[in-house]
Write a protein that holds these residues in place. Sequence first.
Motif, short mmCIF file in Angstrom:
data_model
loop_
_atom_site.label_atom_id
_atom_site.label_comp_id
_atom_site.label_asym_id
_atom_site.label_seq_id
_atom_site.Cartn_x
_atom_site.Cartn_y
_atom_site.Cartn_z
N LEU A 6 -4.17 1.10 -10.17
CA LEU A 6 -3.82 0.06 -9.86
C LEU A 6 -4.73 -1.04 -9.43
N PRO A 7 -4.17 -2.13 -9.28
CA PRO A 7 -4.51 -3.65 -9.25
C PRO A 7 -5.12 -3.94 -7.95
N GLY A 8 -6.04 -5.21 -7.59
CA GLY A 8 -6.28 -4.95 -6.15
C GLY A 8 -7.03 -4.09 -5.34
N SER A 9 -7.25 -4.47 -4.14
CA SER A 9 -7.75 -4.00 -3.01
C SER A 9 -7.44 -3.05 -2.07
N VAL A 10 -7.88 -2.60 -1.28
CA VAL A 10 -7.08 -1.69 -0.11
C VAL A 10 -8.09 -1.87 1.36
N THR A 11 -7.22 -2.78 2.83
CA THR A 11 -8.67 -2.80 3.42
C THR A 11 -7.63 -1.87 4.85
N THR A 12 -8.67 -1.09 5.04
CA THR A 12 -7.47 -0.85 6.43
C THR A 12 -8.39 -2.51 7.91
N ARG A 13 -7.62 -2.91 8.59
CA ARG A 13 -7.58 -3.78 9.32
C ARG A 13 -6.48 -3.93 11.08
N SER A 14 -6.79 -3.98 11.69
CA SER A 14 -6.82 -4.60 13.19
C SER A 14 -6.72 -5.47 13.82
N TYR A 15 -5.66 -5.29 15.23
CA TYR A 15 -5.59 -7.46 14.40
C TYR A 15 -5.38 -7.60 16.27
N ARG A 16 -5.78 -8.80 16.68
CA ARG A 16 -4.91 -9.08 18.41
C ARG A 16 -3.65 -10.40 17.60
N CYS A 17 -2.63 -10.29 18.53
CA CYS A 17 -1.36 -10.73 17.72
C CYS A 17 -1.76 -12.03 19.23
N GLY A 18 -0.71 -13.33 19.04
CA GLY A 18 -0.82 -14.39 19.99
C GLY A 18 -0.01 -14.85 20.93
N LYS A 19 0.54 -13.13 21.69
CA LYS A 19 0.64 -12.68 22.51
C LYS A 19 -0.19 -13.40 23.46
N TRP A 31 -2.51 -3.56 1.19
CA TRP A 31 -3.14 -3.26 -0.64
C TRP A 31 -2.35 -4.78 -0.66
N THR A 32 -4.21 -5.45 -1.16
CA THR A 32 -3.75 -6.70 -1.62
C THR A 32 -4.25 -6.99 -3.07
N ARG A 33 -3.21 -8.05 -3.88
CA ARG A 33 -3.28 -7.96 -5.66
C ARG A 33 -2.94 -9.09 -5.86
N ARG A 34 -2.63 -9.18 -7.24
CA ARG A 34 -1.94 -10.55 -7.07
C ARG A 34 -1.53 -11.02 -8.36
N VAL A 35 -0.55 -11.65 -7.90
CA VAL A 35 0.44 -10.98 -8.85
C VAL A 35 1.65 -12.61 -9.14
N ASP A 36 1.29 -13.34 -10.37
CA ASP A 36 2.13 -14.08 -10.89
C ASP A 36 1.08 -15.53 -10.29
N GLY A 37 -0.22 -15.31 -9.32
CA GLY A 37 -1.14 -16.08 -9.11
C GLY A 37 -1.15 -16.15 -7.88
N ASP A 74 -8.70 4.74 -7.67
CA ASP A 74 -10.44 4.99 -8.06
C ASP A 74 -10.65 4.78 -9.80
N ASN A 75 -9.58 4.82 -10.35
CA ASN A 75 -9.12 5.34 -11.55
C ASN A 75 -9.86 3.34 -12.14
N ALA A 76 -8.87 2.13 -11.32
CA ALA A 76 -9.10 1.28 -11.19
C ALA A 76 -10.62 0.86 -11.24
N ARG A 77 -11.23 1.21 -10.08
CA ARG A 77 -12.21 1.03 -9.68
C ARG A 77 -13.66 1.81 -10.93
N ARG A 78 -13.55 2.68 -12.13
CA ARG A 78 -13.74 3.40 -12.52
C ARG A 78 -13.66 2.28 -13.58
#
Length: 115
Positions: free
Chosen positions: A30-43, A62-68, A88-92
């Motif tokens: 699978l292309p792209g990368s995976v990140t786990t994030r927590s965030y504060r909203c605007g309220k 999961w972040t990846r590029r699709v058609d640029g 993991d296969n993609a990283r390998r």
Amino acid sequence: MPERWTGPTAAQRRAQAKIADALASVSLCLPGSVTTRSYRCGKPNCACHADLPRLHGPYIQWTRRVDGKTVHTNLTEEQLADYQQLFDNARRLRELVGQLEALTLQAISSNSHSE
Ligand SMILES: [Zn+2]
């Protein structure tokens, strides 16, 4: 005139064959990368802005590029578990391509220095 490249040495050919075997054993990727994030909203009154903040998430993204364009997809824990091997296969695959490129750089430079 610099000397023409005469091709890889026997040792370099063996190293290349080893990388090729490893490349052939890589399965679906699978292309792209995976990140786990927590965030504060605007309220401002939300619990994520409290003195003891409870952040939103964590979200597995999961972040990846699709058609640029960069595309973000949220994954569940279960989806990540299902797909982890494919990431993991993609990283390998990228590691092996890096090894092949490094070997090739070594092959052309060791040749140009041998007199
Ligand atoms: Zn919030």
